[in-house]
Scaffold this motif. Sequence first.
Motif, PDB file in Angstrom:
ATOM      1  N   THR A  13      92.286  73.324  33.233  1.00 41.11           N
ATOM      2  CA  THR A  13      92.655  73.586  31.784  1.00 41.11           C
ATOM      3  C   THR A  13      93.698  74.284  31.387  1.00 41.11           C
ATOM      4  N   THR A  14      94.543  74.941  32.325  1.00 35.60           N
ATOM      5  CA  THR A  14      95.475  75.818  32.085  1.00 35.60           C
ATOM      6  C   THR A  14      96.811  75.322  33.102  1.00 35.60           C
ATOM      7  N   THR A  15      97.979  75.694  32.695  1.00 36.26           N
ATOM      8  CA  THR A  15      99.024  75.478  33.454  1.00 36.26           C
ATOM      9  C   THR A  15      99.338  77.003  34.383  1.00 36.26           C
ATOM     10  N   PRO A  16      99.055  76.602  35.900  1.00 34.29           N
ATOM     11  CA  PRO A  16      99.047  77.916  36.830  1.00 34.29           C
ATOM     12  C   PRO A  16     100.688  78.453  36.887  1.00 34.29           C
ATOM     13  N   ILE A  17     101.249  79.113  35.610  1.00 36.36           N
ATOM     14  CA  ILE A  17     102.368  79.512  35.596  1.00 36.36           C
ATOM     15  C   ILE A  17     102.564  80.547  36.709  1.00 36.36           C
ATOM     16  N   VAL A  18     101.706  81.460  37.243  1.00 33.58           N
ATOM     17  CA  VAL A  18     101.863  82.666  37.995  1.00 33.58           C
ATOM     18  C   VAL A  18     102.162  81.827  39.479  1.00 33.58           C
ATOM     19  N   TRP A 112     100.276  75.841  46.763  1.00 28.97           N
ATOM     20  CA  TRP A 112     100.082  74.938  45.625  1.00 28.97           C
ATOM     21  C   TRP A 112      98.928  74.039  45.425  1.00 28.97           C
ATOM     22  N   ILE A 113      98.297  73.745  46.753  1.00 31.29           N
ATOM     23  CA  ILE A 113      97.014  73.048  46.434  1.00 31.29           C
ATOM     24  C   ILE A 113      95.722  73.962  45.711  1.00 31.29           C
ATOM     25  N   PHE A 114      95.594  75.168  46.410  1.00 34.93           N
ATOM     26  CA  PHE A 114      94.444  75.843  46.121  1.00 34.93           C
ATOM     27  C   PHE A 114      94.773  76.766  45.259  1.00 34.93           C
ATOM     28  N   GLY A 115      95.798  77.384  45.104  1.00 33.41           N
ATOM     29  CA  GLY A 115      96.217  78.631  43.922  1.00 33.41           C
ATOM     30  C   GLY A 115      95.922  78.269  42.590  1.00 33.41           C
ATOM     31  N   ASP A 116      96.337  77.048  42.165  1.00 32.34           N
ATOM     32  CA  ASP A 116      96.224  76.613  40.722  1.00 32.34           C
ATOM     33  C   ASP A 116      94.748  76.830  40.254  1.00 32.34           C
ATOM     34  N   GLY A 123      92.489  83.539  35.065  1.00 31.90           N
ATOM     35  CA  GLY A 123      93.460  83.943  34.193  1.00 31.90           C
ATOM     36  C   GLY A 123      94.681  84.462  34.938  1.00 31.90           C
ATOM     37  N   HIS A 124      95.890  84.281  34.449  1.00 29.26           N
ATOM     38  CA  HIS A 124      97.276  84.659  34.841  1.00 29.26           C
ATOM     39  C   HIS A 124      97.427  86.061  35.303  1.00 29.26           C
ATOM     40  N   LEU A 125      97.306  87.128  34.739  1.00 30.66           N
ATOM     41  CA  LEU A 125      97.255  88.416  35.151  1.00 30.66           C
ATOM     42  C   LEU A 125      96.396  88.744  36.436  1.00 30.66           C
TER      43      LEU A 125
END
Length: 252
Positions: A13-18, A112-116, A123-125
Amino acid sequence: MIFPLYDDNSDRTTTPIVNYALIAINVLVFVFLQQLGTNEKFTYAFSTVPQEIWSGHDVITPNHVVIQPVTGQRFLMPGLQPTPFSVYLTLITSMFMHGGIAHIFGNMLFLWIFGDNVEDRMGHLRYLIFYLICGVLSSLAHVYTSVAFVTDPSSLLIPSLGASGAISGVLGGYILLYPTKRVTVILFRFLTDVPAYVAIGVWFGFQLISGLGMLGAGSQQGGVAYAAHIGGFIAGLVLIKIFTIGRGRSFA
């Protein structure tokens, strides 16, 4: 052997910016600071050296000539370079450097595959802190096994680097968060879907078998620090519940 290609992100549901930022930093460091692996002075200054971490002192060694055993070719290998700050900070700097194009490609593909998905749940932080802690703990696992099972004191001066330990922590978290999520993989030359616990479980089994097999020969064999992979994975398993408190559904 299993080679993952991508997973099911339909519930993200979120963009994995980190996660994107971590991949970008790794690539930028490899291209511009390591100069695609050719800037050995930079690499040998900021990698993690077990002897330095164990003693707390920076170690500088002279350049030396290495003879390639197959071809007999002689080439100059740079020694360990001065670290311009506390050697303990190399536990962090080393996780953003890589030994070659294949090394960084494999690591960034797994991230790329698993981190998002892990970032989406945490959550990002929290994800950033989780990633860094897993990376540091994985390097400490490598240092400990290097010292505890040393057979050649010179092996303690072999620098280690790479994001593999931190990414192993991400895999440890992923397998507990999403054990049945479908992962598309190449399995013995066939393209198929398997649950995450199979894709990651086979990977970890290989790390464990390889790691146990090399204990008698030191902590690093064939250029791979298996102890760091195992240590990072266990760190991810242990820490994932803490870092997902209050973030969605609980574990089954």
